[in-house]
Write a protein that holds these residues in place. Structure first.
Motif, short mmCIF file in Angstrom:
data_model
loop_
_atom_site.label_atom_id
_atom_site.label_comp_id
_atom_site.label_asym_id
_atom_site.label_seq_id
_atom_site.Cartn_x
_atom_site.Cartn_y
_atom_site.Cartn_z
N LEU A 18 -0.20 95.50 54.43
CA LEU A 18 -0.37 94.04 53.89
C LEU A 18 -0.92 94.20 52.41
N THR A 19 -0.44 93.61 51.38
CA THR A 19 -1.17 93.41 49.95
C THR A 19 -1.17 92.04 49.64
N GLY A 20 -1.78 91.61 48.42
CA GLY A 20 -1.79 90.36 48.20
C GLY A 20 -3.14 89.47 48.79
N GLY A 21 -3.57 88.73 48.14
CA GLY A 21 -5.04 88.34 48.33
C GLY A 21 -4.72 87.21 49.71
N SER A 22 -3.64 86.43 49.83
CA SER A 22 -3.27 85.60 51.06
C SER A 22 -3.04 86.34 52.46
N THR A 23 -2.98 87.76 52.48
CA THR A 23 -2.93 88.36 53.73
C THR A 23 -4.26 88.36 54.34
N LEU A 24 -5.15 88.22 53.61
CA LEU A 24 -6.57 87.68 54.37
C LEU A 24 -6.77 86.63 55.33
N LEU A 25 -5.90 85.66 55.01
CA LEU A 25 -6.01 84.42 55.61
C LEU A 25 -5.38 84.43 57.26
N PRO A 26 -6.29 84.35 58.16
CA PRO A 26 -5.97 84.57 59.35
C PRO A 26 -4.74 84.22 60.23
N ALA A 27 -4.43 83.20 59.87
CA ALA A 27 -2.58 82.54 59.87
C ALA A 27 -1.88 83.24 59.22
N VAL A 28 -1.80 83.57 57.99
CA VAL A 28 -0.91 84.23 57.66
C VAL A 28 -0.60 85.74 58.08
N ARG A 29 -1.79 86.31 58.26
CA ARG A 29 -1.71 87.56 59.07
C ARG A 29 -1.10 87.50 60.50
N GLY A 30 -1.51 86.68 61.25
CA GLY A 30 -0.97 86.43 62.56
C GLY A 30 0.63 86.18 62.36
N ALA A 31 1.12 85.61 61.61
CA ALA A 31 2.60 85.17 61.45
C ALA A 31 3.35 86.39 61.18
N ILE A 32 2.82 87.54 60.15
CA ILE A 32 3.46 88.58 59.94
C ILE A 32 3.43 89.57 60.90
N ILE A 33 2.13 89.76 61.33
CA ILE A 33 1.95 90.87 62.69
C ILE A 33 2.56 90.47 63.73
N GLY A 34 2.56 89.41 64.00
CA GLY A 34 3.06 88.75 65.40
C GLY A 34 4.44 89.07 65.45
N ALA A 35 5.42 89.31 64.43
CA ALA A 35 6.86 89.59 64.41
C ALA A 35 6.93 90.98 64.75
N MET A 36 6.09 91.84 64.81
CA MET A 36 5.99 93.30 65.29
C MET A 36 4.73 93.74 65.77
N PRO A 37 4.27 93.52 66.90
CA PRO A 37 2.94 93.69 67.27
C PRO A 37 2.74 95.24 67.73
N GLY A 38 3.63 96.00 67.81
CA GLY A 38 3.51 97.32 68.03
C GLY A 38 3.49 98.27 66.79
N ALA A 39 3.38 97.73 65.53
CA ALA A 39 3.47 98.50 64.16
C ALA A 39 1.68 98.74 63.98
N ARG A 40 1.69 99.82 63.28
CA ARG A 40 0.23 100.10 62.81
C ARG A 40 -0.08 99.20 61.56
N ILE A 41 -0.96 98.71 61.59
CA ILE A 41 -1.53 97.88 60.20
C ILE A 41 -2.01 98.37 59.13
N VAL A 42 -1.53 98.37 57.96
CA VAL A 42 -2.33 99.02 57.02
C VAL A 42 -2.82 98.20 56.05
N GLU A 43 -3.97 98.26 55.47
CA GLU A 43 -4.56 97.34 54.57
C GLU A 43 -4.51 97.92 53.21
N GLY A 44 -3.51 97.34 52.39
CA GLY A 44 -3.56 97.97 51.01
C GLY A 44 -4.51 97.33 50.24
N ASP A 45 -4.69 97.95 48.82
CA ASP A 45 -5.46 97.36 48.08
C ASP A 45 -4.68 95.89 47.87
N LYS A 46 -5.64 94.71 47.98
CA LYS A 46 -5.10 93.17 47.92
C LYS A 46 -4.77 92.91 46.56
#
Length: 416
Positions: free
Chosen positions: A371-399
């Motif tokens: 995840l990169t880009g400032g808008s990935t900090l928004l809970p609704a946005v994160r949920g939409a992306i992560i929800g599509a592949m719940p088993g993947a490891r989440i890596v926080e990039g330099d926003k």
């Protein structure tokens, strides 16, 4: 002559250089490696200010004009139009060129070398569903870069650049979904990465999917503004004639970064004054008139942006509107923000699934979501992306720095 990677973003920009010793990011404003993509034209000194200095000059009440999110005119008819700055008209190409030349000159002053070759970042789509307009937008940005002093200009998709930045830290082969949700666009790539892949001269076979939408942080700002702030200025308030409401376009433009300055005309203010006489609650439209008369639109948009960011950590915030009227606030909640942005967030979720389909993969075959880009900090946005592949490891990039670093890595590969 030195190569560089330039991430000219809707909200923030970065630049890194690629030399024999490796890659490094350059501080573009003080100690900051990020430069807000903002320019303030001072009508008294006739000298532009950039980045945080531009925003500070505007907030301090200097006589002039602030422009932000100017990247958003790429892919629209505005790119070939002019805007009024004081008593002179200036083309939007020239405005973008001023920012890029400032970034280039700052980096050259910091490094003592001339920058002639650049890998420019670009979204997967400047324009949704219009290949010709998309090509014109890239051509326009290339022309501006050459006019700014770069003799060799090439492009890389921003999510691919972010993938290269992520690849620099992995120790084994992975399939990663890269989600770059920036100020103006949202871009997704699925890429096969790893130490054995990094040295390949051609990575085309490792790029499994690319998707993008012209949706970003400024859209979330606009929707939150319309939901929580603009009603305090008369948005959708009733007129004296039964069944009629105030016209939407004034408030939509005031909530849109790139259109705010177009409202600062005597004609628009006169329209608002006339509308007050037809309104059931003229005191609300009086606030709108104050915003236009005192050119408070960008300051208001900054308050909304601050509120949006605060809702990433808090369930409820009070957006301070004291600049319009003493003691005025716009209370809002994370839930209310979620409702306001529900449509674009759903489109992001759909785009994520489309990316999987394009790659021919199941969700459980993706190892990591970067995840990169400032808008990935928004809970609704994160949920939409992560929800599509719940088993993947989440890596926080330099926003704000991952894309610029990846572009610099690509510049070193292309230009040596």
């Amino acid at each position: 002559m030195t190569a560089c990677g330039l991430d000219f973003g809707t909200s923030n920009s970065t630049l890194g250089i690629a030399g024999p010793e490796g890659t490094r990011m350059i501080a573009l404003e003080g100690r900051h490696e990020t430069l807000p993509s903002a320019i303030f034209f001072d009508f008294e000194t006739h000298h532009p200010a950039f980045g945080r200095a531009a925003i500070n000059a505007y907030v301090a009440g200097g006589e002039g004009r602030l422009m932000r999110s100017i990247k958003s005119v790429l892919g629209t008819s505005l790119i070939d139009e002019e805007t009024l700055l004081g008593r002179r008209r200036v083309g939007f190409r020239e405005v973008i060129g001023l920012v890029i030349r400032h970034i280039k000159a700052t980096a050259e002053a910091a490094t003592g070398v001339e920058l002639t070759r650049v890998v420019h970042g670009r979204p997967v789509h400047f324009v949704d569903g219009d290949a010709a307009a998309d090509a014109r937008a890239e051509d326009a940005l290339a022309d501006i870069a050459r006019a700014s002093g770069f003799s060799d200009v090439s492009f890389q998709y921003e999510p691919i650049a972010a993938a290269l930045a992520y690849e620099a830290q992995v120790t084994r082969e992975e399939i990663a979904l890269i989600a770059d949700i920036g100020g103006g666009t949202s871009d997704f790539s699925i890429v096969r990465i790893g130490p054995d892949h990094a040295a390949k001269p051609d990575r085309a076979g490792d790029i499994l999917a690319n998707e993008g939408l012209r949706i970003g942080g400024t859209d979330f700002d606009r929707l939150l503004s319309l939901e929580a702030v603009m009603p305090h200025l008369g948005y959708r308030s009733p007129l004296l004639r039964d069944g009629l409401l105030t016209p939407n376009h004034l408030f939509v433009d005031l909530a849109t970064w790139a259109k705010i300055n177009f409202l600062y005309t005597p004609g628009v203010l006169a329209d608002v004054r006339r509308l007050m006489r037809e309104a059931r609650r003229p005191e609300l439209l009086e606030r709108l008139a104050i915003v236009l008369e005192q050119h408070l639109g960008h300051a208001l948009a900054m308050r909304v942006e601050e509120g949006k960011i605060a809702l990433s950590d808090h369930e409820r915030v009070e957006i301070d509107l004291a600049l319009v009227e003493a003691g005025l606030t716009a209370p809002t909640t994370r839930e209310r923000l979620g409702v306001a942005v529900a449509d674009p967030v759903q489109r992001l979720a759909t785009q994520t699934r489309d990316c999987l389909t394009q790659a021919g993969l199941r969700a459980d075959q993706v190892d990591a979501v970067f995840l990169t880009g400032g808008s990935t900090l928004l809970p609704a946005v994160r949920g939409a992306i992560i929800g599509a592949m719940p088993g993947a490891r989440i890596v926080e990039g330099d926003k704000f720095g991952a894309v610029g670093l990846g572009l610099t890595i690509e510049a070193k590969r292309r230009y040596g």
